[in-house]
Design a protein around this motif. Structure first.
Motif, PDB file in Angstrom:
ATOM      1  N   UNK A   1      11.294   2.442  13.296  1.00  0.00           N
ATOM      2  CA  UNK A   1      10.374   1.358  12.946  1.00  0.00           C
ATOM      3  C   UNK A   1      10.959   0.504  11.828  1.00  0.00           C
ATOM      4  N   UNK A   2      11.531   1.137  10.806  1.00  0.00           N
ATOM      5  CA  UNK A   2      12.135   0.378   9.709  1.00  0.00           C
ATOM      6  C   UNK A   2      13.268  -0.503  10.217  1.00  0.00           C
ATOM      7  N   UNK A   3      14.089   0.049  11.098  1.00  0.00           N
ATOM      8  CA  UNK A   3      15.203  -0.733  11.658  1.00  0.00           C
ATOM      9  C   UNK A   3      14.695  -1.890  12.514  1.00  0.00           C
ATOM     10  N   UNK A   4      13.712  -1.622  13.351  1.00  0.00           N
ATOM     11  CA  UNK A   4      13.182  -2.670  14.232  1.00  0.00           C
ATOM     12  C   UNK A   4      12.527  -3.793  13.433  1.00  0.00           C
ATOM     13  N   UNK A   5      11.859  -3.450  12.357  1.00  0.00           N
ATOM     14  CA  UNK A   5      11.196  -4.468  11.542  1.00  0.00           C
ATOM     15  C   UNK A   5      12.190  -5.243  10.676  1.00  0.00           C
TER      16      UNK A   5
ATOM     17  N   UNK B   1       0.831  -1.213   0.000  1.00  0.00           N
ATOM     18  CA  UNK B   1       0.000   0.000   0.000  1.00  0.00           C
ATOM     19  C   UNK B   1       0.860   1.256   0.000  1.00  0.00           C
ATOM     20  N   UNK B   2       1.946   1.242   0.771  1.00  0.00           N
ATOM     21  CA  UNK B   2       2.842   2.410   0.808  1.00  0.00           C
ATOM     22  C   UNK B   2       3.488   2.636  -0.552  1.00  0.00           C
ATOM     23  N   UNK B   3       3.935   1.562  -1.209  1.00  0.00           N
ATOM     24  CA  UNK B   3       4.575   1.700  -2.522  1.00  0.00           C
ATOM     25  C   UNK B   3       3.583   2.216  -3.560  1.00  0.00           C
ATOM     26  N   UNK B   4       2.345   1.746  -3.494  1.00  0.00           N
ATOM     27  CA  UNK B   4       1.326   2.237  -4.424  1.00  0.00           C
ATOM     28  C   UNK B   4       1.066   3.724  -4.221  1.00  0.00           C
ATOM     29  N   UNK B   5       1.275   4.195  -2.995  1.00  0.00           N
ATOM     30  CA  UNK B   5       1.108   5.619  -2.692  1.00  0.00           C
ATOM     31  C   UNK B   5       2.382   6.414  -2.994  1.00  0.00           C
ATOM     32  N   UNK B   6       3.431   5.721  -3.451  1.00  0.00           N
ATOM     33  CA  UNK B   6       4.670   6.404  -3.808  1.00  0.00           C
ATOM     34  C   UNK B   6       5.670   6.508  -2.670  1.00  0.00           C
TER      35      UNK B   6
ATOM     36  N   UNK C   1       8.431   4.765   0.178  1.00  0.00           N
ATOM     37  CA  UNK C   1       9.397   3.663   0.190  1.00  0.00           C
ATOM     38  C   UNK C   1       9.719   3.149   1.582  1.00  0.00           C
ATOM     39  N   UNK C   2       9.118   3.743   2.614  1.00  0.00           N
ATOM     40  CA  UNK C   2       9.446   3.361   3.990  1.00  0.00           C
ATOM     41  C   UNK C   2       8.179   2.997   4.740  1.00  0.00           C
ATOM     42  N   UNK C   3       8.344   2.291   5.843  1.00  0.00           N
ATOM     43  CA  UNK C   3       7.179   1.857   6.627  1.00  0.00           C
ATOM     44  C   UNK C   3       6.365   3.041   7.143  1.00  0.00           C
ATOM     45  N   UNK C   4       7.056   4.088   7.560  1.00  0.00           N
ATOM     46  CA  UNK C   4       6.403   5.274   8.121  1.00  0.00           C
ATOM     47  C   UNK C   4       7.143   6.501   7.609  1.00  0.00           C
ATOM     48  N   UNK C   5       6.451   7.489   7.155  1.00  0.00           N
ATOM     49  CA  UNK C   5       7.092   8.743   6.769  1.00  0.00           C
ATOM     50  C   UNK C   5       7.836   8.669   5.453  1.00  0.00           C
TER      51      UNK C   5
END
Length: 74
Positions: free
Chosen positions: A65-69, A48-53, A55-59
């Motif tokens: 969050x990206x590091x933890x995931x 869903x994030x990529x479809x919205x343009x 590239x990151x989990x948040x922001x």
């Protein structure tokens, strides 16, 4: 939200990996199934994030969050 997800939901992935690689005691099939569910949630979110343009989990850039995931703690 994603930090809690990494600590709680992704823990199954850690258990499944330890069971598969180091033969640590665990319910392997249950841990693998829980890990797949967690990865599916992450994959759906990123789709869903990529479809919205995005590239990151948040922001608009990498966050904790990206590091933890990417690397859930054991």
């Amino acid at each position: 939200m994603w930090l809690v997800f990494a600590a709680r939901d992704l823990h199954a992935a850690v258990l499944a990996r330890r069971h598969a690689v180091f033969d640590e005691p665990a319910d392997g099939p249950a841990a693998s199934a829980a890990a797949r569910r967690a990865f599916r949630i992450m994959d759906d979110h990123m789709t869903a994030r990529r479809l919205a343009g995005d590239a990151w989990m948040v922001g608009n850039g990498p966050t904790l969050a990206d590091l933890a995931l990417f690397h859930p703690s054991p």
